[in-house]
Design a protein around this motif. Structure first.
Motif, short mmCIF file in Angstrom:
data_model
loop_
_atom_site.label_atom_id
_atom_site.label_comp_id
_atom_site.label_asym_id
_atom_site.label_seq_id
_atom_site.Cartn_x
_atom_site.Cartn_y
_atom_site.Cartn_z
N THR A 26 2.44 -4.22 4.17
CA THR A 26 3.60 -3.43 3.71
C THR A 26 3.08 -2.08 3.25
O THR A 26 2.34 -1.98 2.27
CB THR A 26 4.31 -4.14 2.55
N ILE A 27 3.45 -1.03 3.98
CA ILE A 27 2.93 0.31 3.69
C ILE A 27 4.09 1.26 3.42
O ILE A 27 5.00 1.41 4.25
CB ILE A 27 2.07 0.85 4.85
N HIS A 28 4.07 1.88 2.26
CA HIS A 28 5.07 2.86 1.88
C HIS A 28 4.46 4.26 2.02
O HIS A 28 3.40 4.53 1.46
CB HIS A 28 5.52 2.65 0.44
N THR A 29 5.14 5.13 2.76
CA THR A 29 4.64 6.49 2.95
C THR A 29 5.49 7.50 2.18
O THR A 29 6.57 7.17 1.68
CB THR A 29 4.61 6.87 4.45
N ILE A 89 0.85 -1.20 0.00
CA ILE A 89 0.00 0.00 0.00
C ILE A 89 0.88 1.24 0.00
O ILE A 89 1.80 1.37 0.83
CB ILE A 89 -0.92 0.02 1.23
N TYR A 90 0.61 2.14 -0.91
CA TYR A 90 1.32 3.42 -0.98
C TYR A 90 0.36 4.51 -0.52
O TYR A 90 -0.75 4.63 -1.03
CB TYR A 90 1.80 3.70 -2.40
N THR A 91 0.79 5.31 0.47
CA THR A 91 -0.08 6.33 1.04
C THR A 91 0.77 7.50 1.53
O THR A 91 1.95 7.34 1.84
CB THR A 91 -0.91 5.73 2.19
N LEU A 92 0.17 8.69 1.57
CA LEU A 92 0.94 9.88 1.95
C LEU A 92 1.50 9.76 3.36
O LEU A 92 2.64 10.13 3.61
CB LEU A 92 0.07 11.14 1.84
N LEU A 93 0.71 9.25 4.29
CA LEU A 93 1.19 9.07 5.66
C LEU A 93 0.32 8.06 6.37
O LEU A 93 -0.79 7.75 5.92
CB LEU A 93 1.19 10.38 6.44
N LYS A 94 0.82 7.55 7.48
CA LYS A 94 0.08 6.58 8.28
C LYS A 94 0.30 6.87 9.76
O LYS A 94 1.26 7.54 10.15
CB LYS A 94 0.53 5.15 7.98
#
Length: 368
Positions: free
Chosen positions: A50-53, A31-36
């Protein structure tokens, strides 16, 4: 086929994140997202994802004041390198659809709405934020003008749009010039139980922000002292709503799921005054067999069946709500809780997954 998911941001878990959850369960991918906010994600399906910020993640106060960085969002989302993926699925109500892709990649966007404060709610946003005049207002208008131009341009990168309602599909066509298929969002109707024995109170539940019009509902019921209203939710308008509430109105504040579910089951009707793109909470109420008194606009026109699962009021004002409640009192015996629940079941999570998977498989096949 290698897949990537893109979502605007993950500092909170709301309706859009329920959609992302269902998509992630279908396509467990990075998952690609601006922030978490890792604390918020703990215990959710996203905890081990797996999260890419983006660069926004490291800006001061980003977890709570992230909307202040709106001018940076288009640039930030375009920095995600998705060149290794075949299929990109974005869940977007702001900038997620704006990721850069190559000609040989397929991009499917589930659009919750075009950016409302840049398009159809532009003037309302400026008014509520007191940004109609002055230097700050000028800066805000310039920024939103830039966002609007970028938003249109980025929408042209999407191969296929899916809208969460006919209402949103019409806006996508109007603002982006693109057609969209409609797949209603998933509602956890199976977590709610039918209750046929109703009690003598009305319910409304929402985050207490201006466009939800909870203050309007409270004012209307303050003019009906013989009718009890329970209000669940918290937010910036809490103090304003408390000041407007008469003795027949009970302000609960934040309510746990179990507590809110019980109120939904027992309420004689759920009152909904917002103009929403879809509106998940009224469907949750209907899944308990509870009729809805709704503003006749937006997604409610697609979820509420007049004189079957609820009734409508024509205007967002006190008089219209009072008249609708009086009409409901006259008609309340025509509403059958079982019929109302059966109607709500068509918006289930399983239905969403089946329709969305079929849509993706069809479009991928066309693109090959």
């Amino acid at each position: 086929m290698k897949t990537a998911l893109v979502h605007d941001w993950l500092p909170i878990l709301g309706g859009a994140e329920k959609v992302l959850e269902s998509i992630y369960e279908l396509y467990p991918s990075p998952i690609y997202t601006l922030l978490k906010n890792s604390k918020v994600l703990k215990g959710s399906v996203f905890e081990d994802a797996t999260i890419h910020t983006s660069l926004v993640q490291n800006l001061p106060f980003a977890k709570t004041k992230y909307r202040s960085y709106l001018p940076f969002f288009p640039f930030a989302v375009e920095q995600f390198d998705l060149s290794d993926y075949d299929l990109i699925i974005s869940s977007s109500y702001a900038v997620a659809k704006g990721v850069l892709i190559r000609p040989n990649q397929t991009h499917i966007c589930y659009c919750h709405s075009p950016i409302r404060y840049a398009w159809d709610m532009y003037f309302e946003y400026l008014k509520d934020a007191k940004l109609e005049k002055g230097f700050k207002a000028l800066i805000a208008k310039i920024v939103l003008h830039y966002i609007r131009m970028w938003d249109y341009a980025s929408a042209q990168r999407v191969d296929y749009f899916v809208a969460n309602s006919i209402n949103v599909a019409n806006r996508i066509k109007k603002f982006y010039g693109k057609s969209a298929s409609v797949i209603y969002p998933p509602v956890d109707v199976d977590k709610f139980d039918l209750c046929e024995q109703k009690e003598d109170f009305y319910l409304t539940a929402s985050r207490l922000v201006p466009y939800k019009k909870i203050d309007l509902i409270v004012e209307a019921f303050s003019n009906m002292p013989n009718k009890k209203l329970i209000v669940c939710g918290d937010g910036p308008q809490m103090q304003l709503i408390k000041k407007k509430a008469a003795k027949n109105i009970e302000i609960i504040g934040f309510a746990s799921f179990d507590k809110l579910k019980l109120y939904m089951q027992k309420a004689k009707a759920f009152v909904f005054a917002a103009k929403e793109d879809f509106g998940i909470v009224p469907v949750e109420a209907m899944s308990c067999g509870t009729p809805v008194i709704a503003y006749k606009a937006g997604g409610s026109l697609e979820t509420v069946v007049e004189n079957v699962t609820g009734i409508f009021f024509e205007k967002q004002n006190i008089k219209s709500i009072v008249e609708a409640v009086d009409l409901f009192e006259d008609k309340k015996d025509i509403f059958d809780p079982k019929t109302i629940r059966n109607h709500a079941l068509q918006f289930s999570k399983q239905r969403f997954k089946e329709q969305f998977r079929a849509f993706v498989e069809e479009k991928v096949l066309i693109s090959q």
